[in-house]
Write an enzyme that holds these catalytic residues in place. Structure first.
Site, PDB file in Angstrom:
ATOM      1  N   ASP A   1      21.593  23.038  -7.510  1.00 56.67           N
ATOM      2  CA  ASP A   1      21.876  24.318  -8.158  1.00 56.67           C
ATOM      3  C   ASP A   1      22.185  25.420  -7.152  1.00 56.67           C
ATOM      4  O   ASP A   1      22.313  26.588  -7.520  1.00 56.67           O
ATOM      5  CB  ASP A   1      20.702  24.743  -9.044  1.00 56.67           C
ATOM      6  CG  ASP A   1      19.392  24.866  -8.270  1.00 56.67           C
ATOM      7  OD1 ASP A   1      19.384  24.613  -7.048  1.00 56.67           O
ATOM      8  OD2 ASP A   1      18.359  25.182  -8.896  1.00 56.67           O
TER       9      ASP A   1
ATOM     10  N   CYS B   1      18.513  21.225  21.685  1.00 57.95           N
ATOM     11  CA  CYS B   1      19.484  21.159  20.581  1.00 57.95           C
ATOM     12  C   CYS B   1      20.230  19.830  20.579  1.00 57.95           C
ATOM     13  O   CYS B   1      20.520  19.265  19.514  1.00 57.95           O
ATOM     14  CB  CYS B   1      20.486  22.304  20.697  1.00 57.95           C
ATOM     15  SG  CYS B   1      19.749  23.937  20.489  1.00 57.95           S
TER      16      CYS B   1
END
Length: 267
Positions: A139, A46
């Site tokens: 959107d 990570c």
């Protein structure tokens, strides 16, 4: 399991982050957005991923893309982890990255978005988050998702590549082929043809006319060829007659190609 499918609108969730509280839709604004999750803070894979994302942040910004990460620890852990990530990048070890990290200590958002990896269990006996990539358009709808297991790090060059493709195909009726890259000197795209009912009807009429006219043309050419062969034979016989080689048994027949009607004018 709850989750997002392509075309789904992103939930307008509220969350605490390393940049303060956010509401997701307001955070995105009119930008594209990438939400990517991580199994846990301070883990080696990570750390490399967030380090890479931080280095590429200017590239995403050029494309009007906002990055936001998620991990199942609290904000204080995230801030301390940011120092490690910056140090890994050989940068000043400050407690801030170019993008926020969401705190999802109770895994509520991870469950809502379908981000958990059932094969990877944490010390608390609960599943860890997988390495999910969600790309949202302006959107707020999901345009692409990639799901990596906790054991496999992501390829951020590929994420940049698909962002370029998504943004291109959002405004142009094209499709990008295998291994397509904007910086490639041989970059090419395929044209996408969307056929609606009106177009299909018009195309069928055009094809019918083309087939019909082709049939007429073939019949015409067949007649022309037939008469042309007769004319050649007539000329050969006339030549024989001029040379005194005419055989009385051979018939002479004049042929005029202009006497037969042509259907070429109707095509």
């Amino acid at each position: 399991m709850p989750g997002l499918l392509l075309g789904d609108e992103a939930p307008n969730f509220q969350a605490d982050t390393t940049h303060g509280p956010i509401r997701f839709h307001e955070f995105l604004g009119d930008s594209w957005g990438i939400l990517f999750s991580h199994p846990r803070d301070f883990t080696p894979v990570c750390t490399t991923e967030l380090g890479r994302a931080a280095k590429l942040a200017p590239e995403f910004a050029k494309r009007n893309v906002k990055l936001i990460a998620l991990s199942i620890d609290d904000v204080s852990d995230h801030l301390a982890w940011c120092k490690d990530i910056n140090a890994y990048n050989s940068d000043k070890p400050i407690d801030k990255l170019p993008f926020p990290i969401i705190a999802d200590l109770k895994r509520e958002l991870s469950v809502q978005l379908g981000m958990l990896d059932p094969d990877e269990i944490g010390k608390d006996g609960m599943p860890l988050t997988a390495r999910v990539v969600f790309i949202f358009g302006p959107d707020k709808k999901l345009k692409l998702s990639i799901l990596y297991p906790a054991t496999t790090g992501r390829n951020f060059a590929e994420i940049l590549r698909v962002v370029d493709s998504l943004q291109l195909t959002a405004v142009k009726k094209v499709a990008t082929p295998v291994d397509w890259k904007t910086e490639s000197p041989t970059t090419a795209v395929s044209v996408v043809t969307e056929v609606n009912d009106d177009y299909s009807h018009d195309m069928n009429k055009m094809l019918y006319k083309l087939v019909t006219n082709t049939s007429k043309m073939m019949k015409y050419m067949k007649r022309v060829t037939h008469h042309h062969k007769k004319e050649i034979k007539y000329r050969k016989l006339n030549k024989k007659r001029r040379n005194g080689e005419y055989d009385e048994d051979e018939q002479l027949f004049p042929v005029c190609l202009h006497n037969h009607s042509s259907s070429a004018d109707t095509i």
